[in-house]
Design an enzyme around this catalytic site. Structure first.
Site, PDB file in Angstrom:
ATOM      1  N   THR A  74     -55.950  -8.547 -35.958  1.00 15.47           N
ATOM      2  CA  THR A  74     -55.939  -7.355 -36.790  1.00 15.47           C
ATOM      3  C   THR A  74     -56.479  -6.161 -36.008  1.00 15.47           C
ATOM      4  O   THR A  74     -57.551  -6.232 -35.423  1.00 15.47           O
ATOM      5  CB  THR A  74     -56.790  -7.576 -38.047  1.00 15.47           C
ATOM      6  OG1 THR A  74     -56.211  -8.633 -38.800  1.00 15.47           O
ATOM      7  CG2 THR A  74     -56.858  -6.324 -38.898  1.00 15.47           C
ATOM      8  N   HIS A 121     -49.734 -17.545 -42.031  1.00 13.06           N
ATOM      9  CA  HIS A 121     -51.193 -17.587 -41.879  1.00 13.06           C
ATOM     10  C   HIS A 121     -51.759 -18.479 -42.977  1.00 13.06           C
ATOM     11  O   HIS A 121     -51.968 -18.055 -44.111  1.00 13.06           O
ATOM     12  CB  HIS A 121     -51.771 -16.180 -41.974  1.00 13.06           C
ATOM     13  CG  HIS A 121     -53.139 -16.050 -41.370  1.00 13.06           C
ATOM     14  ND1 HIS A 121     -53.964 -17.138 -41.143  1.00 13.06           N
ATOM     15  CD2 HIS A 121     -53.836 -14.961 -40.922  1.00 13.06           C
ATOM     16  CE1 HIS A 121     -55.098 -16.730 -40.596  1.00 13.06           C
ATOM     17  NE2 HIS A 121     -55.043 -15.413 -40.454  1.00 13.06           N
ATOM     18  N   ASN A 152     -58.222 -19.667 -41.732  1.00 14.74           N
ATOM     19  CA  ASN A 152     -59.294 -18.660 -41.764  1.00 14.74           C
ATOM     20  C   ASN A 152     -59.654 -18.145 -43.149  1.00 14.74           C
ATOM     21  O   ASN A 152     -60.097 -17.010 -43.316  1.00 14.74           O
ATOM     22  CB  ASN A 152     -58.939 -17.483 -40.855  1.00 14.74           C
ATOM     23  CG  ASN A 152     -58.871 -17.888 -39.398  1.00 14.74           C
ATOM     24  OD1 ASN A 152     -59.136 -19.034 -39.054  1.00 14.74           O
ATOM     25  ND2 ASN A 152     -58.507 -16.963 -38.537  1.00 14.74           N
ATOM     26  N   TYR A 210     -57.752 -17.520 -45.868  1.00 14.67           N
ATOM     27  CA  TYR A 210     -56.832 -16.700 -46.641  1.00 14.67           C
ATOM     28  C   TYR A 210     -56.103 -17.546 -47.688  1.00 14.67           C
ATOM     29  O   TYR A 210     -56.424 -18.713 -47.882  1.00 14.67           O
ATOM     30  CB  TYR A 210     -55.899 -15.946 -45.697  1.00 14.67           C
ATOM     31  CG  TYR A 210     -56.674 -15.004 -44.808  1.00 14.67           C
ATOM     32  CD1 TYR A 210     -57.369 -13.926 -45.351  1.00 14.67           C
ATOM     33  CD2 TYR A 210     -56.766 -15.212 -43.436  1.00 14.67           C
ATOM     34  CE1 TYR A 210     -58.129 -13.077 -44.554  1.00 14.67           C
ATOM     35  CE2 TYR A 210     -57.532 -14.371 -42.630  1.00 14.67           C
ATOM     36  CZ  TYR A 210     -58.202 -13.314 -43.199  1.00 14.67           C
ATOM     37  OH  TYR A 210     -58.976 -12.483 -42.400  1.00 14.67           O
ATOM     38  N   ASN A 216     -64.881 -17.232 -43.744  1.00 15.89           N
ATOM     39  CA  ASN A 216     -64.559 -16.613 -45.031  1.00 15.89           C
ATOM     40  C   ASN A 216     -64.753 -17.553 -46.219  1.00 15.89           C
ATOM     41  O   ASN A 216     -64.113 -17.406 -47.256  1.00 15.89           O
ATOM     42  CB  ASN A 216     -63.135 -16.060 -45.016  1.00 15.89           C
ATOM     43  CG  ASN A 216     -62.988 -14.908 -44.040  1.00 15.89           C
ATOM     44  OD1 ASN A 216     -63.886 -14.092 -43.892  1.00 15.89           O
ATOM     45  ND2 ASN A 216     -61.856 -14.848 -43.351  1.00 15.89           N
TER      46      ASN A 216
END
Length: 372
Positions: free
Chosen positions: A29, A184, A187, A189, A245
């Site tokens: 990102t 994705h 992580n 998400y 996360n």
């Protein structure tokens, strides 16, 4: 020309896509999309084209729908303007001789109401990611980090709708000129929020048992195959041991071996493993990596603080086919050549990672420029 002494510089076939080396630029990102509309732009096209020497580039996460956005100034692949913006990026990469996949992204609960027009983020369950901050733009346009908002649980009908959004995003990616797409699913998400037991408190067909927790991953993967028209053009990013996360699984080796086995059975082009890479991160044993190799016959990419020596060892041992180098690609646009020659790597500037302009994005020197 390939270096026959080091497998890192040998070619690799990813389905019908010929990669000149085993070096991957992974998704990172950078928050440089044009406003309004979060549209990919000429600066981003220059950035990716500078790094076209990679065997494969995987774009920064690009959100599949407005409710999938979680960080300020990140690009989408939802609107016609965004698709056209990405077409400029892929054209620049291809003109420079590169290959690029789009990473398709839905952040789920890792968002903030200010990024979603006042709506609450969505997730597998109404479980807040406590202590997790997301990148937002303040009212005056300055960047900052805030605690992720309380999410609400998706209904089954809404889940089906998000699967459709991923399918359309894959179609949009192909229309924009990408060579393929990466889901994705790592992580912390949205897809990861269904997979990991600690983030999924559902009691319906999408929660509870391992088979149920993998259901959303299976449905989205199938949708991406339909959207691209090819199994070879679909990759899946997983993070078995990261607790990033707030996502934690009670039995990650069993969970992710099952996921890899199923992905191998449907024949997706690759699995991209993101290893935990912070200082006190959990170690991913080689035995686990070898087990993934046993159940998944396709291309395996590994990312996580790899050096040239560690990369060569991974390829020699056979549990990896490609190696992704994240932070080194930020400050070294000609990273493959630097790795090949053993040149010193330029360190990246942490203060310019997120947001801003060309500084810290496209102004890092190449070896030839430094020598001159």
């Amino acid at each position: 020309m390939s270096d026959t002494r080091n497998p890192l510089f040998q070619p690799h076939s990813l389905g019908t896509l010929a990669l000149p080396n085993r070096i991957v630029m992974p998704p990172m990102t950078r928050s440089r999309a044009s406003q309004p509309g979060d549209v990919p732009n000429a600066l981003m096209a220059e950035y990716y084209a500078q790094r076209a020497g990679a065997g494969l580039i995987i774009s920064e996460g690009t959100w599949v729908s407005p409710l999938g956005k979680g960080y300020a100034w990140t690009p989408g692949i939802h609107s016609p303007a965004q698709v056209e913006g990405w077409r400029k990026v892929t054209s620049a990469v291809h003109a420079a001789g590169g290959r690029i996949f789009a990473q398709l992204w839905h952040v789920g609960r890792l968002s903030h109401v200010s990024l979603l027009g006042g709506q609450a983020p969505v997730s597998s369950s109404a479980i807040r990611a406590n202590g997790v901050n997301v990148f937002v733009a303040e009212h005056d346009g300055t960047p900052g980090f805030v605690q992720a908002s309380q999410p609400r649980a998706l209904t089954v009908e809404e889940i089906h709708g998000i699967v459709d959004e991923f399918r359309q995003a894959a179609r949009n990616a192909m229309a924009a000129g990408f060579d393929g797409v990466e889901l994705h699913a790592a992580n912390g998400y949205l897809v990861n929020q269904f997979i990991d037991s600690g983030a999924n408190g559902r009691t319906d067909a999408y929660g509870g048992s391992l088979d149920n927790r993998l259901r959303f991953l299976r449905e989205v993967a199938q949708a991406l195959i339909e959207g691209t028209g090819s199994k070879d053009r679909v990759g899946i990013r997983l993070a078995p041991l990261t607790t990033l996360n707030g996502c934690v699984d009670a039995d990650p080796e069993t969970t992710y071996t099952a996921a890899a086995k199923w992905l191998g059975e449907i024949g997706v082009g690759y699995i991209h493993i993101a290893e935990a890479d912070w200082d006190d991160a959990p170690h991913m044993p080689v035995a686990f990596k070898q087990r993934l190799r046993q159940v998944y016959p396709g291309t395996l990419i590994y990312a996580g603080k790899y050096t040239a020596d560690r990369a060569q060892a991974a390829l020699d041992e056979g549990w990896a086919d490609l190696i992704a180098f994240g932070r080194p690609f930020v400050a070294n646009p000609d990273l493959p050549e630097r790795l090949r020659t053993g040149a010193t790597l330029t360190p990246h500037d942490r203060d310019t990672l997120f947001g801003g302009g060309a500084r810290g994005l496209t102004d890092y020197p190449r070896l030839t420029a430094k020598a001159a």
